[in-house]
Write a protein that holds these residues in place. Sequence first.
Motif, mmCIF file in Angstrom:
data_model
loop_
_atom_site.group_PDB
_atom_site.id
_atom_site.type_symbol
_atom_site.label_atom_id
_atom_site.label_comp_id
_atom_site.label_asym_id
_atom_site.label_seq_id
_atom_site.Cartn_x
_atom_site.Cartn_y
_atom_site.Cartn_z
ATOM 1 N N SER A 69 0.823 -1.210 0.000
ATOM 2 C CA SER A 69 0.000 0.000 0.000
ATOM 3 C C SER A 69 0.856 1.260 0.000
ATOM 4 C CB SER A 69 -0.926 0.005 1.223
ATOM 5 O OG SER A 69 -0.173 -0.104 2.424
ATOM 6 N N GLN A 70 2.090 1.159 0.486
ATOM 7 C CA GLN A 70 3.038 2.280 0.472
ATOM 8 C C GLN A 70 4.343 1.809 -0.160
ATOM 9 O OE1 GLN A 70 3.122 3.444 4.661
ATOM 10 N NE2 GLN A 70 1.645 5.064 4.238
ATOM 11 N N PRO A 71 4.361 1.675 -1.486
ATOM 12 C CA PRO A 71 5.552 1.140 -2.159
ATOM 13 C C PRO A 71 6.760 2.052 -1.994
ATOM 14 C CG PRO A 71 4.021 2.059 -3.761
ATOM 15 C CD PRO A 71 3.304 2.040 -2.447
ATOM 16 N N SER A 72 7.912 1.434 -1.822
ATOM 17 C CA SER A 72 9.154 2.196 -1.696
ATOM 18 C C SER A 72 9.560 2.734 -3.063
ATOM 19 C CB SER A 72 10.265 1.296 -1.148
ATOM 20 O OG SER A 72 10.567 0.273 -2.089
ATOM 21 N N ASP A 73 10.474 3.710 -3.050
ATOM 22 C CA ASP A 73 10.990 4.245 -4.299
ATOM 23 C C ASP A 73 11.668 3.145 -5.117
ATOM 24 O OD1 ASP A 73 10.103 6.811 -3.782
ATOM 25 O OD2 ASP A 73 11.987 7.454 -2.878
ATOM 26 N N LEU A 74 12.351 2.231 -4.423
ATOM 27 C CA LEU A 74 13.028 1.142 -5.111
ATOM 28 C C LEU A 74 12.024 0.232 -5.808
ATOM 29 C CD1 LEU A 74 15.682 -0.290 -5.706
ATOM 30 C CD2 LEU A 74 15.404 -1.559 -3.569
ATOM 31 N N LEU A 75 10.898 -0.061 -5.149
ATOM 32 C CA LEU A 75 9.891 -0.913 -5.763
ATOM 33 C C LEU A 75 9.213 -0.208 -6.931
ATOM 34 C CD1 LEU A 75 8.336 -3.519 -5.907
ATOM 35 C CD2 LEU A 75 6.811 -2.682 -4.110
ATOM 36 N N LEU A 76 8.976 1.082 -6.819
ATOM 37 C CA LEU A 76 8.393 1.833 -7.931
ATOM 38 C C LEU A 76 9.290 1.725 -9.166
ATOM 39 C CD1 LEU A 76 7.171 5.091 -6.133
ATOM 40 C CD2 LEU A 76 5.755 3.201 -6.961
ATOM 41 N N ARG A 77 10.589 1.861 -8.963
ATOM 42 C CA ARG A 77 11.523 1.738 -10.076
ATOM 43 C C ARG A 77 11.537 0.308 -10.618
ATOM 44 N NH1 ARG A 77 15.389 5.344 -11.516
ATOM 45 N NH2 ARG A 77 16.776 3.632 -12.056
ATOM 46 N N ARG A 78 11.476 -0.666 -9.730
ATOM 47 C CA ARG A 78 11.493 -2.072 -10.164
ATOM 48 C C ARG A 78 10.277 -2.389 -11.027
ATOM 49 N NH1 ARG A 78 14.209 -6.201 -7.273
ATOM 50 N NH2 ARG A 78 15.390 -4.450 -6.475
ATOM 51 N N LEU A 79 9.102 -1.908 -10.624
ATOM 52 C CA LEU A 79 7.884 -2.154 -11.396
ATOM 53 C C LEU A 79 7.912 -1.405 -12.731
ATOM 54 C CD1 LEU A 79 5.262 -2.035 -8.504
ATOM 55 C CD2 LEU A 79 6.037 -4.057 -9.748
ATOM 56 N N ALA A 80 8.441 -0.183 -12.736
ATOM 57 C CA ALA A 80 8.571 0.564 -13.986
ATOM 58 C C ALA A 80 9.547 -0.147 -14.923
ATOM 59 C CB ALA A 80 9.046 1.988 -13.700
ATOM 60 N N TRP A 81 10.593 -0.709 -14.374
ATOM 61 C CA TRP A 81 11.574 -1.471 -15.152
ATOM 62 C C TRP A 81 10.894 -2.654 -15.841
ATOM 63 C CZ3 TRP A 81 15.609 -5.227 -12.749
ATOM 64 C CH2 TRP A 81 16.614 -5.521 -13.680
ATOM 65 N N LEU A 82 10.049 -3.368 -15.105
ATOM 66 C CA LEU A 82 9.329 -4.499 -15.688
ATOM 67 C C LEU A 82 8.347 -4.046 -16.758
ATOM 68 C CD1 LEU A 82 8.619 -6.635 -12.495
ATOM 69 C CD2 LEU A 82 9.926 -7.374 -14.496
ATOM 70 N N SER A 83 7.763 -2.880 -16.569
ATOM 71 C CA SER A 83 6.798 -2.360 -17.532
ATOM 72 C C SER A 83 7.483 -1.868 -18.807
ATOM 73 C CB SER A 83 5.995 -1.222 -16.890
ATOM 74 O OG SER A 83 5.061 -0.687 -17.792
ATOM 75 N N LEU A 84 8.688 -1.344 -18.666
ATOM 76 C CA LEU A 84 9.380 -0.688 -19.777
ATOM 77 C C LEU A 84 10.337 -1.578 -20.557
ATOM 78 C CD1 LEU A 84 10.238 2.676 -18.037
ATOM 79 C CD2 LEU A 84 9.132 2.527 -20.256
ATOM 80 N N CYS A 85 11.045 -2.449 -19.870
ATOM 81 C CA CYS A 85 12.228 -3.076 -20.465
ATOM 82 C C CYS A 85 12.036 -4.564 -20.749
ATOM 83 C CB CYS A 85 13.433 -2.885 -19.549
ATOM 84 S SG CYS A 85 13.817 -1.132 -19.261
ATOM 85 N N ASP A 86 12.270 -4.926 -21.997
ATOM 86 C CA ASP A 86 12.105 -6.319 -22.413
ATOM 87 C C ASP A 86 13.068 -7.250 -21.687
ATOM 88 O OD1 ASP A 86 10.086 -5.669 -24.175
ATOM 89 O OD2 ASP A 86 11.405 -5.528 -25.910
ATOM 90 N N ASP A 87 14.308 -6.782 -21.415
ATOM 91 C CA ASP A 87 15.267 -7.667 -20.758
ATOM 92 C C ASP A 87 14.836 -8.005 -19.338
ATOM 93 O OD1 ASP A 87 16.172 -4.754 -20.412
ATOM 94 O OD2 ASP A 87 17.359 -5.780 -18.870
ATOM 95 N N ALA A 88 14.183 -7.056 -18.652
ATOM 96 C CA ALA A 88 13.673 -7.322 -17.309
ATOM 97 C C ALA A 88 12.517 -8.319 -17.371
ATOM 98 C CB ALA A 88 13.224 -6.030 -16.643
ATOM 99 N N ARG A 89 11.613 -8.142 -18.335
ATOM 100 C CA ARG A 89 10.482 -9.061 -18.487
ATOM 101 C C ARG A 89 10.962 -10.470 -18.851
ATOM 102 N NH1 ARG A 89 5.665 -6.009 -18.686
ATOM 103 N NH2 ARG A 89 4.495 -7.790 -19.492
ATOM 104 N N ARG A 90 11.964 -10.550 -19.734
ATOM 105 C CA ARG A 90 12.510 -11.860 -20.107
ATOM 106 C C ARG A 90 13.116 -12.559 -18.898
ATOM 107 N NH1 ARG A 90 14.184 -9.235 -24.921
ATOM 108 N NH2 ARG A 90 16.218 -8.798 -23.983
ATOM 109 N N SER A 91 13.802 -11.789 -18.058
ATOM 110 C CA SER A 91 14.405 -12.373 -16.866
ATOM 111 C C SER A 91 13.325 -12.921 -15.936
ATOM 112 C CB SER A 91 15.248 -11.315 -16.141
ATOM 113 O OG SER A 91 15.812 -11.844 -14.964
ATOM 114 N N TRP A 92 12.273 -12.133 -15.713
ATOM 115 C CA TRP A 92 11.163 -12.580 -14.846
ATOM 116 C C TRP A 92 10.550 -13.875 -15.381
ATOM 117 C CZ3 TRP A 92 8.446 -10.265 -10.566
ATOM 118 C CH2 TRP A 92 7.221 -10.878 -10.263
#
Length: 204
Positions: free
Chosen positions: A91-114
């Motif tokens: 409910s209160q995401p950290s700045d690090l988690l916000l960046r991590r989720l944006a990374w998954l939304s934006l970057c194919d290499d992050a999605r491939r890794s997941w």
Amino acid sequence: MSNLSALIEPGRFIGHILPAARRSEHAVYIVDTEQGPIYVPAMLLIRALWYWSKRAGSILMTPNGLDIHVSAAKDRGDFIECSASRKLASSQPSDLLLRRLAWLSLCDDARRSWTSVLRHAHQGRLGLTLPKASIQGWAWGVEMHGGLLAAELMSVDIRFELPTTPMMLRIGTAIYDVPTWMPQVASDVHHAASQLQFRGGANG
């Protein structure tokens, strides 16, 4: 991280310590450091990258889970819009988690890794495709001939590039600005003598 090499016969390597693991398909990656190589089992990297909560771990092992819970980013002109499910964020995401989720939304290499984690599991292996990112932290483990076999990673700091264009992340009905800077990870104050610091980047 994407340039780290994996041991060809990880079971044979681990079997020197755990004979029962000689037939293991658990991938082990090599991190070269000034103090010598550190051998990092895939599970430690999976945990550092993608297993930030039990709910995230459950989605990680669900077919098409990422596509359901993280939408592809949309260019809105003045900003980039990303969106993620509340099941992946607190409910209160950290700045690090916000960046991590944006990374998954934006970057194919992050999605491939997941998605590679589940693909490897379906093939009876514990492993993953490593994303384009750098990693820094402390490794604790067992000293072996020629290096250290990591059993735990501490104060892990994973860094990756995001666009300089302003970004906002929608989580349910809440909207957050994604930090353009990378939050610092607090370092442990005490370290055992057997711990080694490692860095992994563009050149491994």
